[in-house]
Write an enzyme that holds these catalytic residues in place. Structure first.
Site, PDB file in Angstrom:
ATOM      1  N   SER A 247     -12.240  13.910  -1.176  1.00 51.67           N
ATOM      2  CA  SER A 247     -12.235  14.450   0.185  1.00 51.67           C
ATOM      3  C   SER A 247     -11.396  13.608   1.153  1.00 51.67           C
ATOM      4  O   SER A 247     -11.022  14.084   2.217  1.00 51.67           O
ATOM      5  CB  SER A 247     -13.666  14.581   0.706  1.00 51.67           C
ATOM      6  OG  SER A 247     -14.352  13.355   0.564  1.00 51.67           O
TER       7      SER A 247
ATOM      8  N   ASP B 177     -21.219   9.679   9.552  1.00 51.13           N
ATOM      9  CA  ASP B 177     -20.285   9.652   8.430  1.00 51.13           C
ATOM     10  C   ASP B 177     -19.213   8.607   8.747  1.00 51.13           C
ATOM     11  O   ASP B 177     -18.343   8.832   9.590  1.00 51.13           O
ATOM     12  CB  ASP B 177     -19.664  11.050   8.268  1.00 51.13           C
ATOM     13  CG  ASP B 177     -18.594  11.095   7.168  1.00 51.13           C
ATOM     14  OD1 ASP B 177     -18.176  10.023   6.680  1.00 51.13           O
ATOM     15  OD2 ASP B 177     -18.175  12.211   6.812  1.00 51.13           O
TER      16      ASP B 177
ATOM     17  N   HIS C 152     -15.252   9.511   6.287  1.00 51.63           N
ATOM     18  CA  HIS C 152     -14.131  10.388   6.654  1.00 51.63           C
ATOM     19  C   HIS C 152     -13.623  10.065   8.055  1.00 51.63           C
ATOM     20  O   HIS C 152     -14.255   9.320   8.791  1.00 51.63           O
ATOM     21  CB  HIS C 152     -14.584  11.850   6.557  1.00 51.63           C
ATOM     22  CG  HIS C 152     -15.020  12.227   5.173  1.00 51.63           C
ATOM     23  ND1 HIS C 152     -16.333  12.337   4.788  1.00 51.63           N
ATOM     24  CD2 HIS C 152     -14.286  12.481   4.069  1.00 51.63           C
ATOM     25  CE1 HIS C 152     -16.407  12.645   3.504  1.00 51.63           C
ATOM     26  NE2 HIS C 152     -15.171  12.738   3.032  1.00 51.63           N
TER      27      HIS C 152
END
Ligand SMILES: *[C@@H]1O[C@H](CO)[C@@H](O)[C@H](O)[C@H]1NC(C)=O
Ligand SMILES: *[C@@H]1O[C@H](CO)[C@@H](O)[C@H](O)[C@H]1NC(C)=O
Ligand SMILES: *[C@@H]1O[C@H](CO)[C@@H](O)[C@H](O)[C@H]1NC(C)=O
Ligand SMILES: *[C@@H]1O[C@H](CO)[C@@H](O)[C@H](O)[C@H]1NC(C)=O
Ligand SMILES: *[C@@H]1O[C@H](CO)[C@@H](O)[C@H](O)[C@H]1NC(C)=O
Length: 442
Positions: A167, A414, A417
């Protein structure tokens, strides 16, 4: 409920025979799964950090040591000269510093790129400060070329650029799509290979920018592009064909694999194959297994890549920021309170990156015979960017975090990311510098 991954398919849409309802259901399901990864499941944070690792970082020379009197960079060349990299041979573009530059940054606006997923649109998800969008990477001793979308598209005319990995590479792919969309807003997005492959097509140039899901590069039990929140990961370290068949003939390949390794100290490596129903595996030390996988990958590159036609790049690891004491902010909560990069740091930064894997990746990319693999050493420069993660301004299970969830950054932030526009744009500027400075390929 609103589908969270807005505008998964944009522009004209080459979705073949799918009905509108089918498309909507597909978008919804895709958004639920792809962007609903359980952050805690990706990397088990208890395995980070080792002092041995910090030593390796020093050896690798990628530590941006604050020198007492840094040599002043040469004066900025005229814009025309900055189309390509100045002094490409002598300048290490990965060593330098972050400079606040609200004149030239961000390179595009969050609201003006229809292809950003709601995983990364931090401002739209409630982030209030926007300084994180305004930092420019300044290599020590030279200037990066200005990103020029049309110039890159000339290189990509009739060609394919593909990001392969996890990702984080998808994060970089979204950035590249927006960088090109702001130059030539005629692109459209489609899916192939049951969503393992996402394709962005720029019609005017007959060029594509693609993302292929293969979080370990080799075959694994986490290969399903939709349902891959698997904590008990098993890989087939010597088996790459299942994925690599989709990379053949691509003109520009950008690989990465890191974050999915960080769950456990040892990796489960299957004996035999999933197809044969094998369930027997060996538990192998993370770095040893990583080396084996990158060896498999390197041999594939040697045997399958035509160096006359294809350029291959490997991204080093994208770091995390989960322990505020690492940057001297004992009152912090993971990366959630960070509005500025790590600046004026005396001494080395240690945010728990596994630098042993960096050593392996450096060695193996260098070892490839035949095609030259460009090593994009983004780790050190990204370690400064504790301010640039999506934190609580993201989605979970397809939905933007609720106010209650946002109030619990320890659970929900998070710090893996990155917001867009943001840091991955810089990774793409570095990739851009390498591509436009290389000899022209027919
Ligand atoms: C993370 O690692 C710890 C061991 O330090 C273990 O107790 C825990 O179950 C792991 N969590 C996950 C989600 O794998
Ligand atoms: C850019 O930064 C300078 C110095 O920090 C500030 O004075 C100026 O107002 C900023 N401009 C914009 C458009 O934010
Ligand atoms: C468009 O690009 C593809 C490669 O991505 C190539 O095979 C094809 O021939 C190109 N078509 C035209 C009309 O140039
Ligand atoms: C998706 O593709 C893989 C191989 O790339 C295949 O094994 C799998 O069956 C496909 N799944 C669906 C739902 O078509
Ligand atoms: C990397 O290469 C160096 C020099 O070639 C060697 O000393 C070192 O052992 C290698 N490390 C790994 C992990 O392969």
């Amino acid at each position: 409920m609103k589908p969270a991954g807005r505008k998964i398919i944009g522009g004209g849409g080459s979705t073949g025979g799918l009905s509108i309802l089918g498309i909507l259901v597909f978008i919804f399901v895709f958004a639920m799964f792809i962007y609903g990864e359980d952050i805690r499941a990706i990397a088990n944070l208890s395995f980070f950090s080792s002092s041995e690792s910090a030593e390796l970082k020093k050896e690798s020379g990628k530590e941006n040591k604050p020198s007492p009197q840094p040599p002043p960079p040469p004066p900025p060349p005229a814009v025309a000269e900055r189309l390509v990299l100045s002094q490409p041979e002598t300048c290490d573009i990965f060593v330098g510093e972050w400079v606040l530059d609200n004149q030239s940054r961000p390179l595009y606006k969050e609201a003006s790129c229809p292809f950003l997923s709601s995983q990364v649109t931090c401002m739209m998800n409630g982030r209030e400060d926007d300084t994180y969008q305004k930092w420019r990477w300044q290599p020590r001793g030279c200037y990066l070329p200005e990103f020029n979308g049309r110039l890159l598209l000339e290189r990509l005319r009739g060609k394919r650029l593909m990001f392969v990995g996890d990702s984080l590479n998808r994060n970089q792919w979204e950035s590249m799509v927006c960088l090109l969309y702001s130059a030539v807003p005629d692109g459209e997005k489609s899916h192939a290979c049951n969503a393992s492959l996402i394709i962005y097509r720029i019609k005017e140039y007959n060029a594509t920018v693609e993302f292929y899901w293969a979080p370990f590069l080799v075959e694994s039990n986490s290969d399903d592009p939709l349902a891959h929140s698997i904590t008990d990961r098993i890989i087939m370290a010597d088996s790459i064909e299942k994925h690599s068949q989709h990379w053949k003939g691509v003109d520009y390949l950008v690989f990465n694999t890191y974050i999915w390794w960080m769950n456990t100290a040892k990796m489960k490596v299957l004996r035999g194959s999933f197809d044969e129903g094998s369930k027997v595996y060996d538990e192998i030390e993370r770095v040893t297994a990583y080396e084996r996988v990158l060896r498999t990958w390197a041999r594939w590159v040697e045997a399958n890549v035509d160096s006359e036609k294809t350029s291959v790049f490997f991204n080093s690891m994208s770091p995390l920021h989960i322990r505020p004491v690492d940057w001297g902010n004992p009152g912090g909560i993971k990366c959630s309170k960070e509005k500025l990069p790590i600046l004026d740091r005396i001494g080395p930064i240690n945010v728990g990156t596994d630098w042993r894997m960096h050593v392996v990746a450096t060695n193996l990319t260098r070892s490839v015979r035949g095609p030259t693999v460009g090593f994009l050493d983004i780790t050190g420069l990204s370690e400064y960017r504790k301010d640039a993660h999506t934190s609580v301004h993201t989605i979970r299970q397809g939905k933007i975090l609720s106010p209650e969830q946002k109030a619990e950054p320890l659970v929900y932030a998070d710090c893996i990311h990155w917001c867009l526009p943001g840091l991955p744009d810089t990774w793409n500027e570095l990739l851009y510098a390498r591509i436009v400075s290389s000899p022209w390929r027919g």
